[in-house]
Design a protein around this motif. Structure first.
Motif, short mmCIF file in Angstrom:
data_model
loop_
_atom_site.label_atom_id
_atom_site.label_comp_id
_atom_site.label_asym_id
_atom_site.label_seq_id
_atom_site.Cartn_x
_atom_site.Cartn_y
_atom_site.Cartn_z
N ALA A 98 3.80 17.61 9.48
CA ALA A 98 2.86 16.73 10.16
C ALA A 98 1.99 16.02 9.14
O ALA A 98 1.86 16.46 7.99
N VAL A 99 1.40 14.90 9.57
CA VAL A 99 0.42 14.19 8.74
C VAL A 99 -0.92 14.18 9.46
O VAL A 99 -0.97 14.13 10.70
N SER A 100 -2.00 14.26 8.69
CA SER A 100 -3.35 14.24 9.26
C SER A 100 -3.91 12.83 9.17
O SER A 100 -3.86 12.20 8.10
N LEU A 101 -4.46 12.35 10.28
CA LEU A 101 -4.96 10.97 10.34
C LEU A 101 -6.31 10.94 11.04
O LEU A 101 -6.73 11.90 11.69
N ILE A 102 -6.98 9.79 10.92
CA ILE A 102 -8.24 9.57 11.61
C ILE A 102 -7.94 9.03 13.00
O ILE A 102 -7.14 8.12 13.17
N THR A 145 0.81 -1.22 0.00
CA THR A 145 0.00 0.00 0.00
C THR A 145 0.85 1.27 0.00
O THR A 145 0.30 2.36 -0.19
N ARG A 146 2.16 1.15 0.21
CA ARG A 146 3.00 2.35 0.07
C ARG A 146 2.92 2.92 -1.34
O ARG A 146 3.17 4.10 -1.56
N ALA A 151 -1.66 7.88 1.38
CA ALA A 151 -2.78 8.00 2.31
C ALA A 151 -3.26 6.61 2.72
O ALA A 151 -3.62 6.39 3.89
N TYR A 152 -3.26 5.68 1.77
CA TYR A 152 -3.73 4.31 2.07
C TYR A 152 -2.83 3.66 3.11
O TYR A 152 -3.30 3.07 4.08
N PHE A 153 -1.51 3.78 2.93
CA PHE A 153 -0.59 3.19 3.91
C PHE A 153 -0.78 3.84 5.28
O PHE A 153 -0.82 3.15 6.31
N MET A 154 -0.90 5.16 5.30
CA MET A 154 -0.97 5.86 6.58
C MET A 154 -2.22 5.52 7.38
O MET A 154 -2.22 5.61 8.61
#
Length: 399
Positions: free
Chosen positions: A354-358, A46-47, A66-69
């Motif tokens: 930074a990265v935005s995540l759920i 997924t990377r 986004a998929y990997f994260m």
């Protein structure tokens, strides 16, 4: 801050979504997760599943799709080639330190490397070893590849999803993978409780298709009860009316009338109290029987009203109602902010730092979920984990 699973060590040989969903959840709860990634393929599949990707601080594309994260925070990425004797030795050494091993290779796919459940449990009998595959370790389909789409098709959920006259539809996200990952988490925690009580590890055999069949719930049992095939209802509910989307003058709303008293209040809002008194519509079984006629009346009354008028009017009468939000509206909502369902994790080497995540939906009163590590670049923790492994081996030798 103490977390629920502090001290638990997870050796993660899984990739894509079902296994990583499980191990991310274990990591959120405090476990240390060693994510093993293959150098020959540049890591988890997924990377490369994008765009979108996160850009680096220099503007170049990174390996953080986004998929990997979405399923790989709170993990250490360790580059190991399990096809080599050296790589297999490292996995055995990590397994000796681990509490849990999780993998999603085809059945018997790890046997040639000596990393299958029989080999590792023989060497380390206290391990909890979880295998995820498309169809499980037994049955005529055991050797078929397993992807979320195939599970949704074989397991029946696609036959229930979509408009009545349209094509069968998959759910908009990899829901078979995600729910399978949740079942894996439950199974691992149950097996750890058994291990802690008896000192005995075990193997968990989990199939994407089995877990998808398990969440056919009422529709699956309705088929078993009647012997009849269930039909696609689109956004309507098979056994409750009205319970669906309705078109307003400026968008769509959801109305979920769960009982007859709510229905009476709904009819009051419509200005049609007679619809609650009419024997053809007064009870839910009657509304099911006369679904088409009733819905035509309701649709004609709602389509001329605005979304806000409908929502305000029904909320005032305590009838369940809500909007159909876009993702932008979801993540901009005050409710998401209040519940911490959008989080930012620092990564100085990416654009904006930074990265935005759920966020994780679990809210503990004593041992809250923690976000310790952002999704890793491929192999970024290899040296640190192998150094720790050598130190642990040295300490064990001295003991």
């Amino acid at each position: 801050m103490v977390s629920t699973l502090d001290g638990l060590k997870v050796l993660d040989l899984s990739r894509i979504l079902a296994g990583p969903t499980c191990t991310q959840l274990l990591g959120d709860l405090g476990a240390e997760v060693w994510k093993i990634e293959n150098p020959g393929s540049d890591g988890d599949d997924t990377r490369k599943w994008g765009p979108p990707f996160v850009d680096g601080a220099d503007g170049a594309r990174t390996d953080l799709s986004a998929y990997f994260m979405c399923a790989n925070r709170n993990k250490l990425s360790v580059g190991v080639d399990i096809a080599t004797p050296e790589g297999q030795a490292i996995i055995h050494e990590l397994a000796a330190q681990a509490d849990v091993v999780i993998e999603n290779f085809k059945p018997d796919g790890l046997k040639k490397y000596g990393l299958d459940h029989e080999s590792l449990l023989k060497a380390h009998p206290k391990l909890v070893y979880c295998s995820i595959s498309g169809y499980g370790q037994t049955g005529p389909n055991r050797d078929k590849p397993g992807y979320d789409l195939m599970a949704q098709g074989f397991g029946g959920i696609m036959s229930l999803t979509g408009e009545p006259e349209g094509r069968p539809m998959k759910v908009g996200v990899g829901i078979a993978d995600v729910v399978c990952g949740l079942y894996a988490t439950i199974g691992i925690l149950a097996a750890l409780r058994h291990r802690d009580a008896t000192g005995e590890g075990q193997h968990i055999d989990l199939a994407l298709v089995d877990s998808q069949i398990a969440w056919l719930i009422n529709e699956g049992v309705a088929h078993l009860t009647t012997g009849k095939e269930r039909k696609r209802q689109g956004n309507e509910h098979a056994t409750i009316v009205p319970y669906q989307t309705f078109e307003a003058s400026d968008g769509h709303v959801l109305v979920a009338v769960g009982n007859d008293s709510q229905y009476a209040r709904f009819c009051d809002y419509l200005g049609r109290p007679d619809l609650a008194e009419d024997p053809a519509f007064a009870t839910n079984p009657a509304r099911i029987e006369n679904r088409t006629k009733l819905l035509k009346i309701i649709e004609g009354l709602l389509v001329e009203r605005t979304m806000q008028n409908i929502i305000d009017g029904l909320e005032m009468r305590k009838v369940p109602v809500g909007p159909v939000n876009t993702l932008g509206q979801v993540f901009a909502s005050d409710q998401v902010a209040a519940r911490g369902m959008k989080i930012e994790m620092e990564r100085p080497d990416v654009k904006d730092g930074a990265v935005s995540l759920i966020g994780n939906p679990l809210k503990f009163s004593k041992t809250p979920v923690t976000y310790q590590r952002p999704p890793p670049h491929f192999g970024e923790d290899t040296d640190a984990v192998l150094d720790w492994l050598r130190q642990s081996a040295g300490m064990t030798a001295k003991d």
